[in-house]
Design a protein around this motif. Structure first.
Motif, PDB file in Angstrom:
ATOM      1  N   GLU A  32       0.822  -1.191  -0.065  1.00 21.68           N
ATOM      2  CA  GLU A  32       0.097   0.192   0.235  1.00 21.68           C
ATOM      3  C   GLU A  32       0.929   1.289   0.006  1.00 21.68           C
ATOM      4  OE1 GLU A  32      -2.805   0.231   2.966  1.00 21.68           O
ATOM      5  OE2 GLU A  32      -3.992  -1.577   2.586  1.00 21.68           O
ATOM      6  N   HIS A  33       0.452   2.115  -0.415  1.00 20.24           N
ATOM      7  CA  HIS A  33       1.169   3.481  -0.459  1.00 20.24           C
ATOM      8  C   HIS A  33       0.272   4.586   0.401  1.00 20.24           C
ATOM      9  CE1 HIS A  33       3.585   6.706  -1.933  1.00 20.24           C
ATOM     10  NE2 HIS A  33       4.010   6.093  -3.065  1.00 20.24           N
ATOM     11  N   PRO A  34       0.395   4.441   1.836  1.00 20.34           N
ATOM     12  CA  PRO A  34      -0.257   5.103   2.749  1.00 20.34           C
ATOM     13  C   PRO A  34      -0.128   6.602   2.536  1.00 20.34           C
ATOM     14  CG  PRO A  34       1.651   4.420   3.713  1.00 20.34           C
ATOM     15  CD  PRO A  34       1.720   3.900   2.349  1.00 20.34           C
ATOM     16  N   LEU A  35       0.668   7.275   1.856  1.00 18.91           N
ATOM     17  CA  LEU A  35       0.816   8.732   1.902  1.00 18.91           C
ATOM     18  C   LEU A  35      -0.294   9.341   1.084  1.00 18.91           C
ATOM     19  CD1 LEU A  35       2.734  11.179   2.317  1.00 18.91           C
ATOM     20  CD2 LEU A  35       3.792  10.901   0.046  1.00 18.91           C
ATOM     21  N   PHE A  36      -0.965   8.707   0.049  1.00 16.61           N
ATOM     22  CA  PHE A  36      -1.999   9.440  -1.011  1.00 16.61           C
ATOM     23  C   PHE A  36      -3.381   8.623  -0.674  1.00 16.61           C
ATOM     24  CE2 PHE A  36       2.195   9.681  -3.086  1.00 16.61           C
ATOM     25  CZ  PHE A  36       2.194  11.206  -3.233  1.00 16.61           C
ATOM     26  N   ARG A  37      -3.396   7.800   0.472  1.00 20.30           N
ATOM     27  CA  ARG A  37      -4.585   7.131   0.595  1.00 20.30           C
ATOM     28  C   ARG A  37      -5.743   8.103   1.097  1.00 20.30           C
ATOM     29  NH1 ARG A  37      -3.533   3.925   5.429  1.00 20.30           N
ATOM     30  NH2 ARG A  37      -2.468   2.714   4.077  1.00 20.30           N
ATOM     31  N   GLY A  38      -6.906   7.906   0.551  1.00 21.02           N
ATOM     32  CA  GLY A  38      -7.944   8.492   0.682  1.00 21.02           C
ATOM     33  C   GLY A  38      -8.204   9.813  -0.281  1.00 21.02           C
ATOM     34  N   ARG A  39      -7.367  10.023  -1.383  1.00 17.28           N
ATOM     35  CA  ARG A  39      -7.439  10.945  -2.062  1.00 17.28           C
ATOM     36  C   ARG A  39      -8.273  10.776  -3.267  1.00 17.28           C
ATOM     37  NH1 ARG A  39      -2.116  14.513  -3.195  1.00 17.28           N
ATOM     38  NH2 ARG A  39      -3.302  15.209  -5.022  1.00 17.28           N
ATOM     39  N   PRO A  40      -9.249  11.460  -3.757  1.00 17.33           N
ATOM     40  CA  PRO A  40     -10.213  11.265  -4.630  1.00 17.33           C
ATOM     41  C   PRO A  40      -9.482  11.014  -6.132  1.00 17.33           C
ATOM     42  CG  PRO A  40     -10.093  13.799  -4.063  1.00 17.33           C
ATOM     43  CD  PRO A  40      -9.454  13.078  -3.212  1.00 17.33           C
ATOM     44  N   ASP A  41      -8.208  11.655  -6.202  1.00 15.04           N
ATOM     45  CA  ASP A  41      -7.512  11.314  -7.552  1.00 15.04           C
ATOM     46  C   ASP A  41      -6.498  10.127  -7.269  1.00 15.04           C
ATOM     47  OD1 ASP A  41      -5.906  12.440  -5.665  1.00 15.04           O
ATOM     48  OD2 ASP A  41      -5.035  14.089  -7.102  1.00 15.04           O
ATOM     49  N   PHE A  42      -6.568   9.499  -6.466  1.00 13.79           N
ATOM     50  CA  PHE A  42      -5.666   8.315  -6.319  1.00 13.79           C
ATOM     51  C   PHE A  42      -6.431   6.989  -6.115  1.00 13.79           C
ATOM     52  CE2 PHE A  42      -2.756   5.445  -3.541  1.00 13.79           C
ATOM     53  CZ  PHE A  42      -2.133   5.272  -4.664  1.00 13.79           C
ATOM     54  N   HIS A  43      -6.257   6.093  -6.764  1.00  9.76           N
ATOM     55  CA  HIS A  43      -7.066   4.686  -6.484  1.00  9.76           C
ATOM     56  C   HIS A  43      -5.886   3.762  -6.739  1.00  9.76           C
ATOM     57  CE1 HIS A  43     -10.450   7.106  -7.587  1.00  9.76           C
ATOM     58  NE2 HIS A  43      -9.939   7.489  -8.686  1.00  9.76           N
ATOM     59  N   GLU A  44      -5.892   2.824  -5.616  1.00  8.74           N
ATOM     60  CA  GLU A  44      -5.067   1.691  -5.471  1.00  8.74           C
ATOM     61  C   GLU A  44      -5.615   0.390  -5.522  1.00  8.74           C
ATOM     62  OE1 GLU A  44      -1.022   1.642  -2.992  1.00  8.74           O
ATOM     63  OE2 GLU A  44      -2.751   1.954  -1.646  1.00  8.74           O
ATOM     64  N   GLU A  45      -4.864  -0.501  -6.417  1.00  2.00           N
ATOM     65  CA  GLU A  45      -5.322  -2.010  -6.499  1.00  2.00           C
ATOM     66  C   GLU A  45      -4.279  -2.637  -5.967  1.00  2.00           C
ATOM     67  OE1 GLU A  45      -8.017  -3.759  -7.604  1.00  2.00           O
ATOM     68  OE2 GLU A  45      -9.437  -1.823  -7.782  1.00  2.00           O
ATOM     69  N   PRO A  46      -4.169  -3.953  -5.211  1.00  2.00           N
ATOM     70  CA  PRO A  46      -3.229  -4.832  -4.831  1.00  2.00           C
ATOM     71  C   PRO A  46      -2.469  -5.545  -6.280  1.00  2.00           C
ATOM     72  CG  PRO A  46      -5.244  -5.436  -4.406  1.00  2.00           C
ATOM     73  CD  PRO A  46      -5.463  -4.332  -4.560  1.00  2.00           C
ATOM     74  N   LEU A  47      -1.606  -5.768  -6.281  1.00  3.06           N
ATOM     75  CA  LEU A  47      -0.757  -6.516  -7.351  1.00  3.06           C
ATOM     76  C   LEU A  47      -0.238  -7.738  -6.622  1.00  3.06           C
ATOM     77  CD1 LEU A  47      -0.273  -7.121 -10.252  1.00  3.06           C
ATOM     78  CD2 LEU A  47       1.653  -5.622 -10.170  1.00  3.06           C
ATOM     79  N   ASP A  48      -0.883  -8.642  -6.402  1.00  3.16           N
ATOM     80  CA  ASP A  48      -0.213  -9.918  -5.580  1.00  3.16           C
ATOM     81  C   ASP A  48       0.623 -10.999  -6.160  1.00  3.16           C
ATOM     82  OD1 ASP A  48      -1.745  -9.022  -3.360  1.00  3.16           O
ATOM     83  OD2 ASP A  48      -3.651 -10.179  -4.280  1.00  3.16           O
ATOM     84  N   ASP A  49       0.389 -11.174  -7.389  1.00  7.74           N
ATOM     85  CA  ASP A  49       1.211 -12.197  -8.021  1.00  7.74           C
ATOM     86  C   ASP A  49       1.863 -11.907  -9.531  1.00  7.74           C
ATOM     87  OD1 ASP A  49      -1.075 -12.675  -9.508  1.00  7.74           O
ATOM     88  OD2 ASP A  49      -1.348 -14.742  -9.030  1.00  7.74           O
ATOM     89  N   ALA A  50       1.852 -10.675  -9.687  1.00  5.05           N
ATOM     90  CA  ALA A  50       2.309 -10.225 -10.890  1.00  5.05           C
ATOM     91  C   ALA A  50       1.284 -10.341 -12.103  1.00  5.05           C
ATOM     92  CB  ALA A  50       3.734 -10.640 -11.330  1.00  5.05           C
ATOM     93  N   ARG A  51       0.234 -10.410 -11.865  1.00  3.52           N
ATOM     94  CA  ARG A  51      -0.817 -10.660 -12.631  1.00  3.52           C
ATOM     95  C   ARG A  51      -2.078 -10.067 -12.247  1.00  3.52           C
ATOM     96  NH1 ARG A  51      -1.933 -13.296 -17.080  1.00  3.52           N
ATOM     97  NH2 ARG A  51      -3.966 -14.497 -17.224  1.00  3.52           N
ATOM     98  N   LEU A  52      -2.715  -9.308 -13.098  1.00  4.75           N
ATOM     99  CA  LEU A  52      -4.065  -8.891 -12.991  1.00  4.75           C
ATOM    100  C   LEU A  52      -5.353  -9.755 -12.752  1.00  4.75           C
ATOM    101  CD1 LEU A  52      -3.870  -5.703 -15.140  1.00  4.75           C
ATOM    102  CD2 LEU A  52      -3.308  -5.700 -12.868  1.00  4.75           C
TER     103      LEU A  52
END
Length: 108
Positions: free
Chosen positions: A42-62
């Protein structure tokens, strides 16, 4: 006086928690752009910003859900910076390196 019009873009970014990616993410958000990030941590610095959306990349595959998220997000560009940068680590983890460097590139 000329009016400056800024075209805000939408970016998909992998590797946003790495050295280059974290600086690029900061610059994109500071420039008013919207970012959809795929990272292993996770990238906690930008968490909660409306212009930043984060998805986990667990095994180098979407997952198929993540692929649909990208389609709905409709990015202007994809910036694939996720990598195993150490050559020895790439050799030791050959399958993971190929999945990340080749497989994920093809998926994106």
């Amino acid at each position: 006086d000329a009016v400056v019009t800024r075209n805000m873009a939408r970016f998909v970014l992998t590797g946003a928690t790495g050295y280059v990616g974290s600086h690029l993410l900061s610059a994109l958000l500071a420039g008013g752009h919207t970012v959809l990030s795929f990272t292993r941590r996770e990238h906690p610095l930008f968490r909660g910003r409306p212009d930043f959306h984060e998805e986990p990349l667990d095994d180098a595959r979407l997952t198929s859900s993540q692929e649909r998220t990208i389609v709905r997000f409709a990015p202007d560009a994809v910036l694939h910076l996720a990598a195993i940068a150490n050559i020895t680590a790439c050799e030791e983890r050959e399958g993971e390196a190929e999945a990340l460097h080749v497989g994920l590139t093809a998926q994106l």
